[in-house]
Design a protein around this motif. Structure first.
Motif, mmCIF file in Angstrom:
data_model
loop_
_atom_site.group_PDB
_atom_site.id
_atom_site.type_symbol
_atom_site.label_atom_id
_atom_site.label_comp_id
_atom_site.label_asym_id
_atom_site.label_seq_id
_atom_site.Cartn_x
_atom_site.Cartn_y
_atom_site.Cartn_z
ATOM 1 N N ALA A 26 0.873 -11.736 6.011
ATOM 2 C CA ALA A 26 1.197 -11.526 4.601
ATOM 3 C C ALA A 26 2.409 -10.610 4.500
ATOM 4 O O ALA A 26 2.592 -9.718 5.338
ATOM 5 C CB ALA A 26 0.006 -10.898 3.877
ATOM 6 N N PRO A 27 3.253 -10.807 3.483
ATOM 7 C CA PRO A 27 4.380 -9.889 3.307
ATOM 8 C C PRO A 27 3.866 -8.461 3.093
ATOM 9 O O PRO A 27 2.881 -8.242 2.389
ATOM 10 C CB PRO A 27 5.081 -10.404 2.054
ATOM 11 N N ALA A 32 5.418 5.646 1.204
ATOM 12 C CA ALA A 32 5.402 7.004 1.752
ATOM 13 C C ALA A 32 4.447 7.888 0.951
ATOM 14 O O ALA A 32 4.418 7.829 -0.274
ATOM 15 C CB ALA A 32 6.803 7.595 1.720
ATOM 16 N N PHE A 33 3.662 8.680 1.671
ATOM 17 C CA PHE A 33 2.743 9.656 1.075
ATOM 18 C C PHE A 33 3.016 11.009 1.730
ATOM 19 O O PHE A 33 3.293 11.078 2.930
ATOM 20 C CB PHE A 33 1.286 9.270 1.326
ATOM 21 N N GLU A 40 4.460 13.534 6.325
ATOM 22 C CA GLU A 40 4.730 12.230 5.716
ATOM 23 C C GLU A 40 4.006 11.160 6.507
ATOM 24 O O GLU A 40 4.018 11.150 7.735
ATOM 25 C CB GLU A 40 6.229 11.928 5.719
ATOM 26 N N THR A 41 3.362 10.255 5.793
ATOM 27 C CA THR A 41 2.739 9.101 6.422
ATOM 28 C C THR A 41 3.163 7.875 5.632
ATOM 29 O O THR A 41 3.318 7.936 4.418
ATOM 30 C CB THR A 41 1.200 9.249 6.491
ATOM 31 N N ARG A 42 3.373 6.768 6.330
ATOM 32 C CA ARG A 42 3.847 5.541 5.688
ATOM 33 C C ARG A 42 2.935 4.372 6.062
ATOM 34 O O ARG A 42 3.310 3.543 6.898
ATOM 35 C CB ARG A 42 5.276 5.235 6.104
ATOM 36 N N PRO A 43 1.767 4.260 5.443
ATOM 37 C CA PRO A 43 0.918 3.089 5.709
ATOM 38 C C PRO A 43 1.542 1.848 5.068
ATOM 39 O O PRO A 43 2.307 1.942 4.106
ATOM 40 C CB PRO A 43 -0.417 3.456 5.062
ATOM 41 N N SER A 44 1.220 0.699 5.614
ATOM 42 C CA SER A 44 1.736 -0.539 5.036
ATOM 43 C C SER A 44 0.607 -1.255 4.303
ATOM 44 O O SER A 44 -0.556 -1.211 4.702
ATOM 45 C CB SER A 44 2.333 -1.431 6.120
ATOM 46 N N PHE A 45 0.975 -1.889 3.212
ATOM 47 C CA PHE A 45 0.034 -2.620 2.365
ATOM 48 C C PHE A 45 0.588 -4.019 2.136
ATOM 49 O O PHE A 45 1.804 -4.232 2.179
ATOM 50 C CB PHE A 45 -0.129 -1.927 1.006
ATOM 51 N N ALA A 46 -0.293 -4.957 1.863
ATOM 52 C CA ALA A 46 0.160 -6.283 1.469
ATOM 53 C C ALA A 46 0.943 -6.135 0.174
ATOM 54 O O ALA A 46 0.599 -5.320 -0.685
ATOM 55 C CB ALA A 46 -1.035 -7.214 1.282
ATOM 56 N N SER A 47 2.024 -6.883 0.039
ATOM 57 C CA SER A 47 2.909 -6.696 -1.113
ATOM 58 C C SER A 47 2.210 -6.999 -2.438
ATOM 59 O O SER A 47 2.615 -6.469 -3.467
ATOM 60 C CB SER A 47 4.164 -7.551 -0.961
#
Length: 114
Positions: A26-27, A32-33, A40-47
């Motif tokens: 999935a795209p 950034a949180f 800083e943490t950058r989790p990825s989520f489905a668009s």
């Protein structure tokens, strides 16, 4: 004993799965949180997924938000309270003395409710 022809720890089809076998991914979007310690943490989520307002910092465990300038405040940790501390919150010293005198009077008269 088995034969020495097979590679130890492998099986047929044990190679890495490619997109052809799994289907297309999935795209994704990376968000950034930042926590109060400025990690800083950058989790990825489905668009097309809803991005949460808060995320737990993987380094320190504090809540992290998307605003780098104003990260969420750390939660307040209240110290452990004893049973006596909770009772003192509900009763005044005057009430406590009255209850104690009533219990002592019952014991003196041998009229214990127990």
């Amino acid at each position: 004993m088995g034969s020495g022809n097979a590679i130890r720890g492998s099986r047929v089809g044990a190679g890495p799965m490619g997109e052809a076998e799994r289907g297309e991914a999935a795209p994704r979007v990376r968000v950034a949180f930042w926590c109060a310690n400025m990690h800083e943490t950058r989790p990825s989520f489905a668009s097309d997924a809803a991005v949460p307002e808060m995320w737990d910092c993987p380094r320190c465990g504090l809540p992290a938000g998307q605003d780098e300038e104003a990260p969420p405040a750390p939660p307040k940790n209240e110290p452990y309270k004893t049973h006596l501390a909770y009772v003192k919150e509900r009763r005044s010293d005057k009430d406590g003395k009255a209850i104690l005198e009533e219990a002592l009077e019952r014991l003196r008269n041998n009229k214990s409710p127990w």
